[in-house]
Design an enzyme around this catalytic site. Structure first.
Site, PDB file in Angstrom:
ATOM      1  N   THR A  82       0.822  -1.216   0.000  1.00 53.99           N
ATOM      2  CA  THR A  82       0.000   0.000   0.000  1.00 53.99           C
ATOM      3  C   THR A  82       0.851   1.258   0.000  1.00 53.99           C
ATOM      4  OG1 THR A  82      -1.801  -1.127   1.091  1.00 53.99           O
ATOM      5  CG2 THR A  82      -1.746   1.248   1.346  1.00 53.99           C
ATOM      6  N   TYR A 122      -8.192   1.438  -3.750  1.00 53.55           N
ATOM      7  CA  TYR A 122      -6.831   1.650  -4.280  1.00 53.55           C
ATOM      8  C   TYR A 122      -6.235   0.331  -4.727  1.00 53.55           C
ATOM      9  CZ  TYR A 122      -4.800  -0.382  -0.054  1.00 53.55           C
ATOM     10  OH  TYR A 122      -4.433  -1.245   0.953  1.00 53.55           O
ATOM     11  N   SER A 147       1.305  -7.477  -0.817  1.00 54.09           N
ATOM     12  CA  SER A 147       2.033  -8.536  -0.078  1.00 54.09           C
ATOM     13  C   SER A 147       1.192  -9.772   0.179  1.00 54.09           C
ATOM     14  CB  SER A 147       2.600  -7.985   1.225  1.00 54.09           C
ATOM     15  OG  SER A 147       1.595  -7.842   2.209  1.00 54.09           O
ATOM     16  N   GLN A 148      -0.092  -9.730  -0.176  1.00 54.58           N
ATOM     17  CA  GLN A 148      -0.871 -10.979  -0.142  1.00 54.58           C
ATOM     18  C   GLN A 148      -0.329 -11.959  -1.191  1.00 54.58           C
ATOM     19  OE1 GLN A 148      -1.944  -8.005  -1.114  1.00 54.58           O
ATOM     20  NE2 GLN A 148      -3.627  -8.077  -2.579  1.00 54.58           N
ATOM     21  N   THR A 150       1.573  -4.503   4.227  1.00 55.32           N
ATOM     22  CA  THR A 150       1.427  -4.840   5.658  1.00 55.32           C
ATOM     23  C   THR A 150       0.780  -6.204   5.877  1.00 55.32           C
ATOM     24  OG1 THR A 150      -0.724  -3.752   5.780  1.00 55.32           O
ATOM     25  CG2 THR A 150       1.240  -2.426   6.305  1.00 55.32           C
ATOM     26  N   ASP A 151       0.087  -6.731   4.862  1.00 57.78           N
ATOM     27  CA  ASP A 151      -0.644  -7.990   5.066  1.00 57.78           C
ATOM     28  C   ASP A 151       0.271  -9.127   5.508  1.00 57.78           C
ATOM     29  OD1 ASP A 151      -3.207  -7.764   2.417  1.00 57.78           O
ATOM     30  OD2 ASP A 151      -2.900  -6.686   4.309  1.00 57.78           O
ATOM     31  N   LYS A 158      -0.001  -7.997  12.694  1.00 59.89           N
ATOM     32  CA  LYS A 158      -1.009  -7.062  12.191  1.00 59.89           C
ATOM     33  C   LYS A 158      -2.326  -7.412  12.876  1.00 59.89           C
ATOM     34  CE  LYS A 158      -3.074  -5.099   8.006  1.00 59.89           C
ATOM     35  NZ  LYS A 158      -3.033  -5.014   6.517  1.00 59.89           N
ATOM     36  N   GLU A 167      -2.664 -30.381  26.825  1.00 57.43           N
ATOM     37  CA  GLU A 167      -3.848 -31.216  26.530  1.00 57.43           C
ATOM     38  C   GLU A 167      -3.532 -32.283  25.489  1.00 57.43           C
ATOM     39  OE1 GLU A 167      -6.778 -27.578  26.197  1.00 57.43           O
ATOM     40  OE2 GLU A 167      -7.905 -29.453  26.312  1.00 57.43           O
TER      41      GLU A 167
END
Ligand code: DGL
Length: 350
Positions: A34, A47, A80-81, A113-114, A186, A307
């Site tokens: 971004t 965007y 960045s995805q 940022t993803d 994030k 557990e």
């Protein structure tokens, strides 16, 4: 004697360059995100990420030229995805070349940022230098009213040239905060203050053009990491399966059938999984696919032999790592060993 002489000459050169006011050399590697995004209008929230080139980003922040001798290069220009193993390997190798061969004083990486937290942790385990490596991004595109990217980039360069940043490992710089690669996460889909540092909090702040640290990382990283990607052209395939009530075993079975080398579970609670998924996990581990138990819970450790009897099934507990970071460590661990106990030790150290 000859070595001493060359060392003294190098030291003299450094003293002279510093006394002449030569600024630190900072290389900015752009990957998109971004921070390089462009919106339809300055008021629009619509965007596209990864549109603007690195020189445009640098030209938008002339103030950082007072801090450092800044130059840039564009590795990729993606949201960045779409970050992937190929870019990660290129990025790690390029950072090491810039710092250890080309002699730069620091690297700043502009990134979406993803998946910034995943890239930061991957670099934290694969960069072979104690020089600053700092990732910066933004939550508003470069064309937005009050775009946050320019200030984040300026602050990342300020942190990169701060002597206190040496040896801190790979960091993220967002919203005047510094976050270390292991704990950064994030937490909000659109808020500029989206990054947090988990239970241990942020590692420091950037203000008045320099970094101020509150704490230091307590895990192995960078020059103390055993992981080396310099000769790798691929990474082991590791998937993540999300846990929930009455979960289907099909996603985990699909990873088994696709011959993935590792599977991380984003389990419920303390890394637990639905009985049908558990049965597939036991079979997968018996076939040599390493199972790592993490959790969908945003905080809290995944405890060994709690557990789930990890020792019985040879599962690994992710301890302090969320699923996306547990995957990064498992990928790198599998480049060195398939022994579940050796892998568990990596989760205790990194
Ligand atoms: N597509 C997202 C990315 O590149 C945008 C989020 C951002 O960069 O802030 O990670």
């Amino acid at each position: 004697m000859k070595h001493l002489k060359s060392t003294l000459l190098l030291l003299a050169a450094v003293v002279v360059s510093v006394s002449l006011g030569a600024k630190p050399r900072v290389r900015i590697i752009a990957t998109g995100g971004t921070i390089a995004g462009v919106s339809a209008t300055s008021a629009s929230s619509a965007y596209t990420a990864g549109q603007v080139g690195i020189q445009t980003l640098i030209d938008a922040v002339p103030q950082m030229l007072y801090l450092a001798d800044v130059s840039g290069e564009q590795l990729v220009n993606i949201g960045s995805q779409d970050m992937n193993d190929e870019v990660w390997l290129k990025l790690a190798k390029r950072v090491n070349e810039i710092l250890n061969v080309e002699g730069y004083d620091a690297v700043v990486i502009t990134h979406g940022t993803d998946t910034m937290e995943e890239t930061a942790y991957f670099l934290n385990l694969t960069v072979k230098s104690d020089k600053p490596v700092i990732l910066a991004g933004s939550m508003r595109p470069s064309t937005a009213i009050s775009a946050d990217g320019p200030a984040n980039l300026y602050n990342a360069v300020a942190a990169a040239v701060s002597p206190a940043s040496k040896g801190m490992g790979v960091l993220c710089c967002m919203n005047n905060q510094l976050l270390d690669a292991k704990t950064v996460i994030k937490t909000h889909t659109i808020d500029c203050d989206t990054f947090e540092g988990g239970p241990s909090g942020i590692i420091g702040y950037v203000y008045n053009g320099e970094a101020h640290y509150l704490q230091t990382p307590n895990n192995r990283h960078t020059v103390n990491s055993v992981f080396d990607v310099s000769k790798l052209d691929r990474l082991p395939k590791v998937g993540i399966v999300y846990g929930y009530a009455n979960a289907s075993p099909l996603p985990m079975q699909a990873f088994v059938d696709a011959k993935f080398e590792g599977i991380v579970l984003a389990g419920v609670g303390d890394g637990n999984f639905y009985k049908d998924v558990f049965d597939v996990a036991v079979k997968a581990q018996d076939q040599g696919i390493q199972i790592v138990r993490s959790s969908r819970c945003p905080t809290g450790p995944i405890c060994l032999n709690s557990e789930v009897d990890d020792a019985k099934y040879h599962f690994v507990a992710a301890l302090d790592l969320n699923p996306q970071k547990a995957r990064v460590l498992l990928m790198l661990a599998l480049t060195r060993t398939h022994d579940w106990q050796e892998i568990q030790q990596y989760y205790k150290e990194y």
